[in-house]
Motif scaffolding. Structure first.
Motif, PDB file in Angstrom:
ATOM      1  N   GLU A  40      29.894  52.921  46.563  1.00  0.00           N
ATOM      2  CA  GLU A  40      31.253  53.206  46.106  1.00  0.00           C
ATOM      3  C   GLU A  40      31.552  52.465  44.790  1.00  0.00           C
ATOM      4  OE1 GLU A  40      34.845  53.417  49.119  1.00  0.00           O
ATOM      5  OE2 GLU A  40      34.611  51.399  48.364  1.00  0.00           O
ATOM      6  N   ILE A  41      31.063  51.218  44.689  1.00  0.00           N
ATOM      7  CA  ILE A  41      31.268  50.455  43.440  1.00  0.00           C
ATOM      8  C   ILE A  41      30.626  51.220  42.281  1.00  0.00           C
ATOM      9  CG2 ILE A  41      30.653  48.329  42.206  1.00  0.00           C
ATOM     10  CD1 ILE A  41      30.877  46.839  44.920  1.00  0.00           C
ATOM     11  N   THR A  42      29.394  51.719  42.504  1.00  0.00           N
ATOM     12  CA  THR A  42      28.698  52.485  41.456  1.00  0.00           C
ATOM     13  C   THR A  42      29.536  53.702  41.055  1.00  0.00           C
ATOM     14  OG1 THR A  42      26.659  51.927  42.638  1.00  0.00           O
ATOM     15  CG2 THR A  42      26.464  53.541  40.857  1.00  0.00           C
ATOM     16  N   GLU A  43      30.032  54.429  42.067  1.00  0.00           N
ATOM     17  CA  GLU A  43      30.785  55.664  41.781  1.00  0.00           C
ATOM     18  C   GLU A  43      32.101  55.369  41.072  1.00  0.00           C
ATOM     19  OE1 GLU A  43      30.936  57.387  45.663  1.00  0.00           O
ATOM     20  OE2 GLU A  43      28.763  57.723  45.635  1.00  0.00           O
ATOM     21  N   GLN A  44      32.797  54.324  41.544  1.00  0.00           N
ATOM     22  CA  GLN A  44      34.094  53.993  40.919  1.00  0.00           C
ATOM     23  C   GLN A  44      33.921  53.622  39.455  1.00  0.00           C
ATOM     24  OE1 GLN A  44      35.554  50.937  43.508  1.00  0.00           O
ATOM     25  NE2 GLN A  44      36.701  52.369  44.788  1.00  0.00           N
TER      26      GLN A  44
END
Ligand SMILES: NC(=O)C1=CN([C@@H]2O[C@H](COP(=O)(O)OP(=O)(O)OC[C@H]3O[C@@H](n4cnc5c(N)ncnc54)[C@H](O)[C@@H]3O)[C@@H](O)[C@H]2O)C=CC1
Ligand SMILES: O=C(O)[C@@H]1CCC=N1
Length: 279
Positions: free
Chosen positions: A268-272
Protein backbone atom coordinates in the motif's frame (compact mmCIF):
# COMPACT_ATOMS: atom_id res chain seq x y z
CA UNK A 1 36.27 -3.84 4.39
CA UNK A 2 38.26 -0.96 2.83
CA UNK A 3 39.41 1.41 5.53
CA UNK A 4 38.67 4.44 3.33
CA UNK A 5 35.02 3.42 2.70
CA UNK A 6 32.62 6.06 3.99
CA UNK A 7 28.99 5.50 4.85
CA UNK A 8 26.31 8.10 5.66
CA UNK A 9 22.92 7.46 7.23
CA UNK A 10 20.24 10.01 6.38
CA UNK A 11 17.76 9.51 9.21
CA UNK A 12 19.07 8.69 12.66
CA UNK A 13 16.22 6.79 14.29
CA UNK A 14 15.82 3.27 15.65
CA UNK A 15 16.72 1.40 12.50
CA UNK A 16 19.78 3.52 11.70
CA UNK A 17 21.04 3.03 15.26
CA UNK A 18 20.53 -0.75 15.13
CA UNK A 19 22.59 -0.90 11.93
CA UNK A 20 25.28 1.49 13.17
CA UNK A 21 25.62 -0.54 16.35
CA UNK A 22 26.16 -3.77 14.39
CA UNK A 23 28.53 -2.22 11.85
CA UNK A 24 30.69 -0.39 14.38
CA UNK A 25 30.72 -2.91 17.22
CA UNK A 26 31.89 -5.71 14.89
CA UNK A 27 34.73 -3.46 13.73
CA UNK A 28 33.44 -3.79 10.15
CA UNK A 29 33.90 -0.05 9.87
CA UNK A 30 35.77 2.30 12.14
CA UNK A 31 33.49 4.89 13.78
CA UNK A 32 35.27 7.60 11.75
CA UNK A 33 33.95 5.96 8.55
CA UNK A 34 30.31 6.37 9.59
CA UNK A 35 28.21 9.54 9.67
CA UNK A 36 24.61 9.93 10.77
CA UNK A 37 22.40 12.85 10.01
CA UNK A 38 18.87 14.04 10.65
CA UNK A 39 16.92 17.16 9.95
CA UNK A 40 17.05 18.96 13.27
CA UNK A 41 17.65 16.79 16.34
CA UNK A 42 21.21 17.66 17.40
CA UNK A 43 20.77 15.88 20.77
CA UNK A 44 20.08 12.62 19.00
CA UNK A 45 23.23 12.97 16.87
CA UNK A 46 25.27 13.68 19.99
CA UNK A 47 23.78 10.59 21.64
CA UNK A 48 24.87 8.42 18.68
CA UNK A 49 28.32 10.03 18.69
CA UNK A 50 28.75 9.37 22.41
CA UNK A 51 27.54 5.77 22.15
CA UNK A 52 29.30 4.64 18.96
CA UNK A 53 31.97 7.27 18.27
CA UNK A 54 30.51 8.04 14.83
CA UNK A 55 30.13 11.54 13.40
CA UNK A 56 26.79 13.29 13.72
CA UNK A 57 26.24 16.04 11.18
CA UNK A 58 23.12 18.09 10.55
CA UNK A 59 21.54 17.26 7.19
CA UNK A 60 22.22 20.67 5.62
CA UNK A 61 25.95 20.39 6.49
CA UNK A 62 26.41 16.88 5.05
CA UNK A 63 28.83 16.76 2.07
CA UNK A 64 27.16 13.93 0.19
CA UNK A 65 29.94 13.61 -2.39
CA UNK A 66 32.33 12.30 0.29
CA UNK A 67 30.42 9.05 0.87
CA UNK A 68 30.57 5.74 -1.02
CA UNK A 69 27.32 4.48 0.47
CA UNK A 70 24.31 6.59 1.42
CA UNK A 71 21.74 4.79 3.54
CA UNK A 72 18.24 6.26 3.51
CA UNK A 73 16.71 5.58 6.94
CA UNK A 74 13.92 8.13 7.30
CA UNK A 75 10.18 7.32 7.24
CA UNK A 76 8.72 6.28 3.87
CA UNK A 77 6.61 9.46 3.72
CA UNK A 78 9.85 11.49 3.60
CA UNK A 79 11.37 9.36 0.81
CA UNK A 80 10.40 11.53 -2.12
CA UNK A 81 11.66 14.82 -0.68
CA UNK A 82 14.86 13.13 0.51
CA UNK A 83 15.58 11.55 -2.86
CA UNK A 84 15.01 14.87 -4.61
CA UNK A 85 17.26 16.62 -2.10
CA UNK A 86 20.22 14.28 -2.74
CA UNK A 87 19.65 13.79 -6.48
CA UNK A 88 21.99 16.48 -7.79
CA UNK A 89 24.62 16.08 -5.08
CA UNK A 90 25.62 12.48 -5.75
CA UNK A 91 27.52 10.72 -8.55
CA UNK A 92 26.42 7.50 -10.29
CA UNK A 93 29.33 5.58 -8.70
CA UNK A 94 27.93 6.25 -5.23
CA UNK A 95 25.33 3.74 -4.12
CA UNK A 96 22.09 4.65 -2.38
CA UNK A 97 20.81 1.88 -0.09
CA UNK A 98 17.31 2.40 1.23
CA UNK A 99 15.87 0.55 4.22
CA UNK A 100 12.45 2.18 3.79
CA UNK A 101 9.45 -0.15 3.80
CA UNK A 102 7.50 -0.05 0.56
CA UNK A 103 9.97 2.13 -1.37
CA UNK A 104 10.80 0.32 -4.61
CA UNK A 105 14.06 0.53 -6.55
CA UNK A 106 11.93 1.85 -9.43
CA UNK A 107 10.65 4.72 -7.26
CA UNK A 108 14.20 5.54 -6.17
CA UNK A 109 15.54 5.41 -9.71
CA UNK A 110 12.72 7.64 -10.98
CA UNK A 111 13.53 10.28 -8.36
CA UNK A 112 17.31 10.22 -8.89
CA UNK A 113 19.40 10.97 -11.96
CA UNK A 114 19.69 8.42 -14.78
CA UNK A 115 22.08 5.58 -14.07
CA UNK A 116 22.11 6.08 -10.29
CA UNK A 117 22.96 2.92 -8.37
CA UNK A 118 20.35 1.97 -5.79
CA UNK A 119 19.75 -1.08 -3.60
CA UNK A 120 16.58 -1.77 -1.61
CA UNK A 121 17.44 -3.23 1.78
CA UNK A 122 15.13 -4.66 4.46
CA UNK A 123 16.90 -5.28 7.78
CA UNK A 124 15.36 -5.66 11.21
CA UNK A 125 16.24 -4.20 14.59
CA UNK A 126 18.09 -7.37 15.63
CA UNK A 127 20.91 -5.70 13.65
CA UNK A 128 21.77 -4.24 17.04
CA UNK A 129 23.05 -7.70 18.10
CA UNK A 130 24.17 -8.78 14.61
CA UNK A 131 21.19 -11.13 14.32
CA UNK A 132 19.21 -9.39 11.58
CA UNK A 133 17.63 -11.28 8.71
CA UNK A 134 18.32 -8.74 5.96
CA UNK A 135 17.16 -8.87 2.34
CA UNK A 136 18.62 -6.90 -0.54
CA UNK A 137 17.24 -6.29 -4.03
CA UNK A 138 19.61 -4.48 -6.37
CA UNK A 139 18.31 -1.80 -8.75
CA UNK A 140 18.97 -2.00 -12.47
CA UNK A 141 22.14 0.15 -12.55
CA UNK A 142 24.02 -1.31 -9.65
CA UNK A 143 27.41 -2.94 -10.29
CA UNK A 144 28.30 -6.43 -9.08
CA UNK A 145 31.05 -4.79 -7.01
CA UNK A 146 28.46 -2.76 -5.11
CA UNK A 147 26.17 -5.78 -4.62
CA UNK A 148 29.18 -7.52 -3.06
CA UNK A 149 29.86 -4.44 -0.96
CA UNK A 150 26.24 -4.41 0.26
CA UNK A 151 26.44 -8.12 1.13
CA UNK A 152 29.64 -7.78 3.08
CA UNK A 153 28.61 -4.57 4.85
CA UNK A 154 25.22 -5.98 5.82
CA UNK A 155 26.61 -9.36 6.83
CA UNK A 156 28.09 -7.47 9.79
CA UNK A 157 24.53 -7.08 11.11
CA UNK A 158 23.38 -10.67 10.49
CA UNK A 159 22.37 -12.96 7.63
CA UNK A 160 21.89 -11.44 4.16
CA UNK A 161 19.56 -12.78 1.46
CA UNK A 162 19.52 -11.50 -2.12
CA UNK A 163 15.89 -11.72 -3.23
CA UNK A 164 13.75 -10.72 -6.19
CA UNK A 165 12.12 -7.38 -5.50
CA UNK A 166 8.62 -8.81 -5.91
CA UNK A 167 9.31 -10.80 -2.70
CA UNK A 168 10.32 -7.71 -0.72
CA UNK A 169 6.84 -6.94 0.68
CA UNK A 170 6.52 -10.53 1.88
CA UNK A 171 10.03 -10.44 3.35
CA UNK A 172 9.06 -7.25 5.18
CA UNK A 173 5.99 -9.03 6.62
CA UNK A 174 8.09 -11.97 7.81
CA UNK A 175 11.42 -10.46 8.84
CA UNK A 176 11.36 -6.64 8.82
CA UNK A 177 8.29 -6.49 11.05
CA UNK A 178 8.81 -10.01 12.41
CA UNK A 179 10.66 -9.24 15.65
CA UNK A 180 7.55 -7.37 16.84
CA UNK A 181 5.43 -10.53 16.62
CA UNK A 182 7.83 -12.33 18.94
CA UNK A 183 7.90 -9.39 21.35
CA UNK A 184 4.10 -9.42 21.30
CA UNK A 185 4.14 -13.17 22.01
CA UNK A 186 6.49 -12.47 24.90
CA UNK A 187 4.26 -9.73 26.29
CA UNK A 188 1.48 -12.30 26.48
CA UNK A 189 3.75 -14.94 28.01
CA UNK A 190 4.70 -12.44 30.72
CA UNK A 191 1.10 -11.38 31.30
CA UNK A 192 -0.10 -14.97 31.59
CA UNK A 193 2.79 -15.93 33.86
CA UNK A 194 2.08 -12.92 36.07
CA UNK A 195 -1.63 -13.76 36.27
CA UNK A 196 -0.63 -17.23 37.40
CA UNK A 197 1.71 -16.00 40.11
CA UNK A 198 5.15 -15.90 38.49
CA UNK A 199 7.56 -12.99 38.71
CA UNK A 200 7.57 -11.08 35.38
CA UNK A 201 11.36 -10.90 35.09
CA UNK A 202 11.68 -14.63 35.66
CA UNK A 203 8.93 -15.29 33.10
CA UNK A 204 10.77 -13.07 30.59
CA UNK A 205 14.01 -15.04 30.99
CA UNK A 206 12.22 -18.37 30.71
CA UNK A 207 10.17 -17.28 27.72
CA UNK A 208 13.15 -15.76 25.89
CA UNK A 209 15.29 -18.86 26.46
CA UNK A 210 12.44 -20.99 25.11
CA UNK A 211 12.15 -18.84 21.95
CA UNK A 212 15.95 -18.84 21.52
CA UNK A 213 16.15 -22.63 21.94
CA UNK A 214 13.39 -23.23 19.40
CA UNK A 215 15.04 -20.81 16.92
CA UNK A 216 18.38 -22.61 17.29
CA UNK A 217 16.72 -26.01 16.83
CA UNK A 218 15.18 -24.80 13.56
CA UNK A 219 18.50 -23.40 12.34
CA UNK A 220 20.84 -26.17 13.49
CA UNK A 221 18.79 -29.38 13.28
CA UNK A 222 17.67 -31.09 10.11
CA UNK A 223 14.09 -31.82 11.23
CA UNK A 224 11.31 -29.65 9.81
CA UNK A 225 9.33 -27.38 12.16
CA UNK A 226 6.48 -29.90 11.91
CA UNK A 227 8.76 -32.75 13.03
CA UNK A 228 10.20 -30.63 15.82
CA UNK A 229 6.68 -29.74 16.99
CA UNK A 230 5.67 -33.40 16.90
CA UNK A 231 8.73 -34.33 19.00
CA UNK A 232 7.47 -32.01 21.75
CA UNK A 233 3.92 -33.30 21.57
CA UNK A 234 3.17 -36.43 23.61
CA UNK A 235 -0.19 -38.08 22.89
CA UNK A 236 -2.77 -36.67 25.26
CA UNK A 237 -0.05 -34.64 26.96
CA UNK A 238 0.36 -31.00 27.93
CA UNK A 239 1.61 -29.76 24.53
CA UNK A 240 -1.33 -31.34 22.72
CA UNK A 241 -3.64 -29.47 25.09
CA UNK A 242 -1.75 -26.22 24.49
CA UNK A 243 -1.74 -26.61 20.70
CA UNK A 244 -5.44 -27.49 20.67
CA UNK A 245 -6.15 -24.26 22.55
CA UNK A 246 -3.92 -22.34 20.13
CA UNK A 247 -5.77 -23.74 17.13
CA UNK A 248 -9.21 -23.25 18.67
CA UNK A 249 -8.31 -19.63 19.31
CA UNK A 250 -7.12 -18.99 15.77
CA UNK A 251 -3.34 -19.12 16.41
CA UNK A 252 -2.36 -20.12 12.85
CA UNK A 253 -4.86 -17.74 11.31
CA UNK A 254 -3.53 -14.90 13.44
CA UNK A 255 0.08 -15.54 12.34
CA UNK A 256 -0.97 -15.60 8.66
CA UNK A 257 -2.98 -12.39 9.17
CA UNK A 258 -0.03 -10.64 10.82
CA UNK A 259 2.40 -11.47 8.00
CA UNK A 260 -0.11 -10.60 5.28
CA UNK A 261 -1.19 -7.44 7.11
CA UNK A 262 2.39 -6.14 7.14
CA UNK A 263 2.99 -7.34 3.57
CA UNK A 264 -0.14 -5.56 2.33
CA UNK A 265 0.79 -2.36 4.15
CA UNK A 266 4.18 -2.43 2.40
CA UNK A 267 2.40 -2.78 -0.96
CA UNK A 268 0.00 0.00 0.00
CA UNK A 269 2.90 2.38 0.78
CA UNK A 270 4.30 1.68 -2.71
CA UNK A 271 0.90 2.32 -4.33
CA UNK A 272 0.17 5.48 -2.34
CA UNK A 273 3.52 7.02 -3.24
CA UNK A 274 3.06 6.12 -6.91
CA UNK A 275 -0.28 7.99 -6.90
CA UNK A 276 1.17 11.08 -5.19
CA UNK A 277 3.99 11.15 -7.73
CA UNK A 278 1.67 10.84 -10.74
CA UNK A 279 -0.56 13.74 -9.60
N1 LIG B 1 12.19 0.11 12.95
C1 LIG B 1 12.30 -1.04 12.28
O1 LIG B 1 12.20 -2.14 12.84
C2 LIG B 1 12.56 -1.03 10.81
C3 LIG B 1 12.45 0.13 10.08
N2 LIG B 1 12.67 0.13 8.73
C4 LIG B 1 12.56 1.38 7.99
O2 LIG B 1 13.48 2.29 8.53
C5 LIG B 1 12.99 3.60 8.37
C6 LIG B 1 13.17 4.37 9.66
O3 LIG B 1 12.42 3.73 10.67
P1 LIG B 1 12.74 4.01 12.21
O4 LIG B 1 14.21 4.14 12.41
O5 LIG B 1 11.99 3.02 12.97
O6 LIG B 1 12.06 5.48 12.34
P2 LIG B 1 12.41 6.65 13.34
O7 LIG B 1 11.23 7.56 13.37
O8 LIG B 1 12.97 6.10 14.60
O9 LIG B 1 13.59 7.43 12.59
C7 LIG B 1 13.44 8.24 11.44
C8 LIG B 1 14.58 9.25 11.40
O10 LIG B 1 14.59 9.95 10.17
C9 LIG B 1 14.83 11.33 10.43
N3 LIG B 1 14.37 12.06 9.23
C10 LIG B 1 13.13 12.16 8.74
N4 LIG B 1 13.14 12.86 7.59
C11 LIG B 1 14.42 13.17 7.35
C12 LIG B 1 15.09 13.88 6.31
N5 LIG B 1 14.42 14.39 5.29
N6 LIG B 1 16.42 14.02 6.39
C13 LIG B 1 17.10 13.50 7.41
N7 LIG B 1 16.53 12.81 8.42
C14 LIG B 1 15.21 12.66 8.38
C15 LIG B 1 14.13 11.60 11.72
O11 LIG B 1 14.63 12.75 12.33
C16 LIG B 1 14.51 10.31 12.49
O12 LIG B 1 15.81 10.46 13.01
C17 LIG B 1 11.53 3.51 7.93
O13 LIG B 1 11.44 3.90 6.59
C18 LIG B 1 11.19 2.05 8.10
O14 LIG B 1 10.34 1.59 7.07
C19 LIG B 1 13.06 -1.00 8.07
C20 LIG B 1 13.20 -2.17 8.73
C21 LIG B 1 12.91 -2.31 10.14
O1 LIG C 1 6.82 -0.76 10.91
C1 LIG C 1 7.43 -0.40 9.91
O2 LIG C 1 6.85 0.18 8.99
C2 LIG C 1 8.91 -0.71 9.79
C3 LIG C 1 9.23 -1.48 8.55
C4 LIG C 1 9.57 -2.86 9.00
C5 LIG C 1 9.64 -2.75 10.44
N1 LIG C 1 9.33 -1.57 10.87
Amino acid sequence: MANDLRVAFIGAGNMAEAMISGIVKTGTLEPRQVTATNRSNADRLLELHNEYGIQGIMRDKLQLSSYDVIFLAMKPKDAESSLLSIKDHIRPDQVVMSVLAGISTEFMEEHLNDGQQVIRVMPNTSSMLRESATAISPGQNVTMKNVKLAKSLLSSIGEVYVIEEDQMDLFTGIAGSGPAYFYYLMEHIEKTAHENGMDVQQAREIGAQTILGAAKMMIEREETPTELRQNVTSPNGTTAAGLDALNENGGGTAIKAAIEGAMNRSKEITEQLAKVTVQ
